[in-house]
Design a protein around this motif. Sequence first.
Motif, PDB file in Angstrom:
ATOM      1  N   GLU A 182      70.713  46.037  50.702  1.00 44.93           N
ATOM      2  CA  GLU A 182      69.276  46.033  50.490  1.00 44.93           C
ATOM      3  C   GLU A 182      68.990  45.296  49.198  1.00 44.93           C
ATOM      4  O   GLU A 182      69.669  45.513  48.188  1.00 44.93           O
ATOM      5  N   VAL A 183      68.014  44.413  49.238  1.00 44.86           N
ATOM      6  CA  VAL A 183      67.605  43.666  48.055  1.00 44.86           C
ATOM      7  C   VAL A 183      66.158  44.023  47.770  1.00 44.86           C
ATOM      8  O   VAL A 183      65.301  43.917  48.648  1.00 44.86           O
ATOM      9  N   VAL A 184      65.908  44.462  46.544  1.00 45.94           N
ATOM     10  CA  VAL A 184      64.547  44.773  46.113  1.00 45.94           C
ATOM     11  C   VAL A 184      64.229  43.845  44.951  1.00 45.94           C
ATOM     12  O   VAL A 184      64.932  43.845  43.940  1.00 45.94           O
ATOM     13  N   VAL A 185      63.185  43.045  45.115  1.00 45.67           N
ATOM     14  CA  VAL A 185      62.759  42.119  44.068  1.00 45.67           C
ATOM     15  C   VAL A 185      61.482  42.676  43.471  1.00 45.67           C
ATOM     16  O   VAL A 185      60.480  42.845  44.174  1.00 45.67           O
ATOM     17  N   GLN A 186      61.535  43.005  42.185  1.00 43.95           N
ATOM     18  CA  GLN A 186      60.385  43.534  41.469  1.00 43.95           C
ATOM     19  C   GLN A 186      59.657  42.360  40.829  1.00 43.95           C
ATOM     20  O   GLN A 186      60.210  41.679  39.966  1.00 43.95           O
ATOM     21  N   LEU A 187      58.438  42.100  41.259  1.00 45.97           N
ATOM     22  CA  LEU A 187      57.666  40.978  40.734  1.00 45.97           C
ATOM     23  C   LEU A 187      56.964  41.366  39.429  1.00 45.97           C
ATOM     24  O   LEU A 187      56.722  42.543  39.170  1.00 45.97           O
ATOM     25  N   ARG A 188      56.631  40.386  38.620  1.00 46.25           N
ATOM     26  CA  ARG A 188      55.975  40.652  37.331  1.00 46.25           C
ATOM     27  C   ARG A 188      54.662  41.399  37.496  1.00 46.25           C
ATOM     28  O   ARG A 188      54.283  42.208  36.666  1.00 46.25           O
ATOM     29  N   ALA A 189      53.933  41.117  38.574  1.00 47.13           N
ATOM     30  CA  ALA A 189      52.628  41.752  38.795  1.00 47.13           C
ATOM     31  C   ALA A 189      52.764  43.205  39.260  1.00 47.13           C
ATOM     32  O   ALA A 189      51.767  43.891  39.453  1.00 47.13           O
ATOM     33  N   GLY A 190      54.005  43.678  39.450  1.00 50.61           N
ATOM     34  CA  GLY A 190      54.203  45.066  39.826  1.00 50.61           C
ATOM     35  C   GLY A 190      54.570  45.283  41.293  1.00 50.61           C
ATOM     36  O   GLY A 190      55.081  46.333  41.648  1.00 50.61           O
TER      37      GLY A 190
END
Length: 113
Positions: free
Chosen positions: A45-53
């Motif tokens: 599983e890959v979770v990408v946390q973006l700067r905007a939340g």
Amino acid sequence: FTAATALMGLPADDPMFYESRYADPRIEALTRRIELVAAPGDDVEVVVQLRAGQSIRLHSGGRNILFPDYGHVRAKFIERARPHLGVKAEKVAALVDQLESLDDIRALTELFQ
């Protein structure tokens, strides 16, 4: 490094890429921002946390990414070897299929000359 490479849209499945770009400062910078956490079972599983939340979540769906079957590995070998060996790539794969029963390994090693 592999995760950063894939997230950047670079050829993460090409071993030759790593040889030429292992010290790329952009990849290295992103690598420092990646945290690898063990997932249950063999799933990925890959979770990408973006700067905007917001976050983007990708899941392998049980497709044996970590432990591919022999057919998948064989097909990937032929795909990667074909640019270097040409039609010999299929012959090498066929001989590897018979490796335990080969009388003489030279039949295989001669294909690499």
